[in-house]
Scaffold this motif. Structure first.
Motif, PDB file in Angstrom:
ATOM      1  N   GLY A  34      40.362 -47.582  -4.711  1.00 48.18           N
ATOM      2  CA  GLY A  34      41.396 -47.564  -3.924  1.00 48.18           C
ATOM      3  C   GLY A  34      41.550 -46.295  -3.127  1.00 48.18           C
ATOM      4  O   GLY A  34      42.700 -46.205  -2.173  1.00 48.18           O
ATOM      5  N   GLU A  35      41.128 -45.188  -3.484  1.00 50.24           N
ATOM      6  CA  GLU A  35      41.250 -43.944  -3.060  1.00 50.24           C
ATOM      7  C   GLU A  35      40.138 -43.607  -1.699  1.00 50.24           C
ATOM      8  O   GLU A  35      39.227 -44.336  -1.707  1.00 50.24           O
ATOM      9  CB  GLU A  35      41.029 -42.746  -4.001  1.00 50.24           C
ATOM     10  N   VAL A  36      40.736 -42.898  -0.858  1.00 51.21           N
ATOM     11  CA  VAL A  36      39.551 -42.798   0.421  1.00 51.21           C
ATOM     12  C   VAL A  36      39.590 -41.127   0.720  1.00 51.21           C
ATOM     13  O   VAL A  36      40.240 -40.439   0.068  1.00 51.21           O
ATOM     14  CB  VAL A  36      40.373 -43.330   1.753  1.00 51.21           C
ATOM     15  N   CYS A  37      38.583 -40.971   1.378  1.00 49.81           N
ATOM     16  CA  CYS A  37      38.079 -39.568   1.558  1.00 49.81           C
ATOM     17  C   CYS A  37      39.377 -38.803   2.419  1.00 49.81           C
ATOM     18  O   CYS A  37      40.103 -39.510   3.135  1.00 49.81           O
ATOM     19  CB  CYS A  37      37.008 -39.352   2.570  1.00 49.81           C
ATOM     20  N   PRO A  38      39.726 -37.703   1.939  1.00 49.25           N
ATOM     21  CA  PRO A  38      39.099 -36.660   1.220  1.00 49.25           C
ATOM     22  C   PRO A  38      39.254 -36.555  -0.307  1.00 49.25           C
ATOM     23  O   PRO A  38      38.816 -35.668  -1.250  1.00 49.25           O
ATOM     24  CB  PRO A  38      39.236 -35.419   1.987  1.00 49.25           C
ATOM     25  N   TYR A  39      40.252 -37.302  -0.706  1.00 55.91           N
ATOM     26  CA  TYR A  39      40.596 -37.154  -2.091  1.00 55.91           C
ATOM     27  C   TYR A  39      39.536 -37.241  -3.278  1.00 55.91           C
ATOM     28  O   TYR A  39      39.519 -36.429  -3.980  1.00 55.91           O
ATOM     29  CB  TYR A  39      41.684 -38.412  -2.411  1.00 55.91           C
TER      30      TYR A  39
END
Length: 97
Positions: A34-39
């Motif tokens: 569920g996380e997207v770039c840049p995380y």
């Protein structure tokens, strides 16, 4: 005619069997679903600071650009491999150098 490997910067892919074996051996697993770039890139760099040279960090993600962006972000700090489940789950295996 160039192959897809000639025009992408993707790391080598793992077989299903090898991916499961390495997941069991992982020293640190990060859930980036569920996380997207840049995380994920930032968390990978933080995670590599927590493991010793030769240890394995695995990130699980459903964001396909991470399979190229995370290895690129960690650069020479880790050897990267990728596993693609075929149903939207990806794992990035980073062995700290």
């Amino acid at each position: 005619m160039p192959s897809i490997d000639d025009v992408t910067d993707a790391p080598d892919e793992l077989s299903d069997e090898r991916a499961e074996q390495l997941l069991e051996e992982a020293d640190l697993v990060q859930d980036m679903m569920g996380e997207v770039c840049p995380y994920p890139q930032v968390e990978a760099q933080k995670g590599l600071q927590k493991v010793d040279a030769g240890e394995l960090l695995v990130q699980e993600t459903d964001h396909v650009p991470c399979t190229e962006n995370v290895p690129r972000a960690v650069g020479d700090d880790a050897e990267a491999r990728v596993w693609r489940s075929g149903d939207g789950l990806y794992r990035i295996y980073l062995r700290k150098q």
